[in-house]
Design an enzyme around this catalytic site. Structure first.
Site, PDB file in Angstrom:
ATOM      1  N   TYR A   1       0.795  -1.229   0.000  1.00  9.81           N
ATOM      2  CA  TYR A   1       0.000   0.000   0.000  1.00  9.81           C
ATOM      3  C   TYR A   1       0.829   1.282   0.000  1.00  9.81           C
ATOM      4  O   TYR A   1       0.274   2.361  -0.158  1.00  9.81           O
ATOM      5  CB  TYR A   1      -0.931   0.019   1.216  1.00  9.81           C
TER       6      TYR A   1
ATOM      7  N   LYS B   1       2.821 -14.966   3.635  1.00  8.13           N
ATOM      8  CA  LYS B   1       2.994 -15.831   2.466  1.00  8.13           C
ATOM      9  C   LYS B   1       4.484 -16.061   2.290  1.00  8.13           C
ATOM     10  O   LYS B   1       5.046 -15.903   1.198  1.00  8.13           O
ATOM     11  CB  LYS B   1       2.343 -15.156   1.239  1.00  8.13           C
TER      12      LYS B   1
ATOM     13  N   ASP C   1      -3.182 -18.374   1.954  1.00  2.00           N
ATOM     14  CA  ASP C   1      -4.137 -19.206   1.197  1.00  2.00           C
ATOM     15  C   ASP C   1      -4.810 -20.216   2.118  1.00  2.00           C
ATOM     16  O   ASP C   1      -6.043 -20.390   2.087  1.00  2.00           O
ATOM     17  CB  ASP C   1      -3.454 -19.877  -0.011  1.00  2.00           C
TER      18      ASP C   1
ATOM     19  N   ASP D   1      -6.629  -6.777   4.407  1.00  4.55           N
ATOM     20  CA  ASP D   1      -7.721  -6.194   3.621  1.00  4.55           C
ATOM     21  C   ASP D   1      -8.604  -7.302   3.057  1.00  4.55           C
ATOM     22  O   ASP D   1      -9.830  -7.277   3.200  1.00  4.55           O
ATOM     23  CB  ASP D   1      -7.128  -5.354   2.486  1.00  4.55           C
TER      24      ASP D   1
ATOM     25  N   ASP E   1     -12.669  -8.826   4.367  1.00  2.00           N
ATOM     26  CA  ASP E   1     -13.904  -8.941   3.573  1.00  2.00           C
ATOM     27  C   ASP E   1     -14.470 -10.353   3.722  1.00  2.00           C
ATOM     28  O   ASP E   1     -15.683 -10.548   3.825  1.00  2.00           O
ATOM     29  CB  ASP E   1     -13.645  -8.667   2.080  1.00  2.00           C
TER      30      ASP E   1
HETATM   31  C1  IPM Z   1     -10.605  -0.963   3.161  1.00  2.48           C
HETATM   32  C2  IPM Z   1     -10.687  -0.522   1.742  1.00  2.48           C
HETATM   33  C3  IPM Z   1      -9.459   0.312   1.396  1.00  2.48           C
HETATM   34  C4  IPM Z   1      -8.258  -0.571   1.610  1.00  2.48           C
HETATM   35  C5  IPM Z   1      -9.454   0.921  -0.021  1.00  2.48           C
HETATM   36  C6  IPM Z   1     -10.654   1.817  -0.244  1.00  2.48           C
HETATM   37  C7  IPM Z   1      -8.195   1.684  -0.292  1.00  2.48           C
HETATM   38  O1  IPM Z   1     -10.832  -1.610   0.895  1.00  2.48           O
HETATM   39  O2  IPM Z   1     -10.562  -0.109   4.045  1.00  2.48           O
HETATM   40  O3  IPM Z   1     -10.583  -2.177   3.399  1.00  2.48           O
HETATM   41  O4  IPM Z   1      -7.890  -1.357   0.731  1.00  2.48           O
HETATM   42  O5  IPM Z   1      -7.667  -0.491   2.685  1.00  2.48           O
HETATM   43 MN    MN Z   2     -11.054  -3.499   1.947  1.00  2.06          MN
END
Ligand code: IPM
Ligand code: MN
Length: 343
Positions: free
Chosen positions: A132, A179, A212, A236, A240
């Site tokens: 990042y 990883k 993974d 990140d 999700d």
């Molecule tokens: C999150 C989002 C951000 C990230 C994006 C919008 C840059 O996906 O906060 O998880 O990848 O950190």
């Molecule tokens: Mn995210």
């Protein structure tokens, strides 16, 4: 002293959910002072910076930042969202991104086996390094010889402090995810720092997984995890995945913290949701739970617990938005939580 909260709704869904979080905070009567800042597409489309220097300075001076989401299809630059959000994470050195995932109601789990549904884990995501940082470049652009390089930056200090943060948050179990079998320069540093810190924490049961395998194990049986500590990109992605285990993106909160300065930015994990924003149907609970994390960070543990309990109760009563199986609007879902806190 009165706590000063910078309220930064940002774009689209952010503008719908942040007011609900503020509503809930007001219902608690904590006496915070709120100041709202305009950041995002609106100023940008007027020809101003998405976040002015003055705004950044003021936000940085607040006791806490309550953030919504950034991203608007009218802004063609895909990097724009990242610029605003990542700038705050980087310049305020908010190195720890805490992303808890807790299942509040069995019916929200996508898992078939009831024994494995009760997720209650925390992802501790490194938030200022890795892929990042934006190191690298694109060369011979626009030709068939183009080269794109994106550097994965990992520092001794950065890796050490996030691993330490993982150990601080773990009561019994900590799993480090990397990883290092394939990405061995960065992975080597993580492994070495991990080995040293594990030795210093014999009271914590430690485990290592490649990312993974971690993805697979999180879906197979998420109850085996308590705290997962990992790098920026893996955190990140996995956060999700864990959001999907508890009812979806609308419900997942996060805190971006620096434990040394005490600064913190609190935001739902979801983005600006352009496809569903503006209809009054987005789920405010991720933002409300993020506000709860803010309250805890500001030293009001009891009040934070009450927010989380009110959210859980509203969900169990079906008083929530459609993504969670309810039929309420964004504002009504906010009311359902606020009402439970007022008395
Ligand atoms: C999150 C989002 C951000 C990230 C994006 C919008 C840059 O996906 O906060 O998880 O990848 O950190
Ligand atoms: Mn995210």
């Amino acid at each position: 002293m009165t706590k000063h909260v910078a309220v930064v709704p940002g774009d689209l869904a952010g503008r719908e959910v942040v007011p609900e979080a503020v509503k809930v905070l007001r219902a608690l009567g904590l006496g915070y002072e709120f100041e709202e800042f305009e950041v995002g597409a609106a100023p940008l489309l007027r020809g101003e910076p998405a976040m002015s220097e003055e705004t950044f300075r003021q936000i940085a001076g607040a006791d806490a930042i309550l953030f919504g989401a950034i991203g608007d299809p009218r802004v063609p630059d895909v990097g724009y969202a990242a610029q605003v959000l990542l700038r705050m994470r980087f310049e305020l050195d908010l190195y720890a991104n805490l992303r808890p995932a807790r299942l509040y109601d069995d019916r929200l789990s996508p898992l078939r086996d009831p024994e494995r549904r009760s997720v209650d884990l925390l992802i501790v995501r490194e938030n200022t390094e890795g892929l990042y940082v934006g190191a690298g470049g694109r060369f011979r652009r626009g030709t068939e010889h183009e080269v794109a390089i994106q550097e994965d930056v990992n520092t001794y200090r950065g890796v050490t402090r996030i691993l330490e943060c993982g150990f601080r948050h773990a009561r019994r179990r900590l799993c480090m995810v990397d990883k290092s079998n394939a990405v061995h320069h960065a992975g080597g540093l993580w492994q070495e720092r991990w080995a040293e810190l594990r030795a210093r924490h014999p009271e914590i049961e430690t485990r290592h997984l490649y990312v993974d395998a971690a993805a697979l194990e999180l879906v197979r049986d998420p109850t085996q995890f308590e705290v997962i500590v990992t790098g920026n990109l893996f955190g990140d992605i996995l956060s999700d995945l864990t959001a999907a285990l508890i009812g979806g993106m609308g419900l997942a909160p996060s805190a971006n913290l620096n434990f040394e300065t005490g600064q913190g930015l609190f935001e739902p994990v979801h983005g600006s949701a352009p496809t569903i924003a503006g209809k009054g149907i987005v789920n405010p609970l991720g933002a409300i739970l993020s506000a709860g994390m803010m309250v805890a960070h500001l030293g009001e543990g009891e009040a934070a617990k009450r927010i989380e309990e009110a959210v859980a109760a509203a969900i169990r009563a079906g008083e929530c938005t459609r993504d969670l199986g309810g039929s309420l609007s964004t504002a009504e879902a906010g009311d359902a939580v606020a009402r439970r806190l007022a008395d």
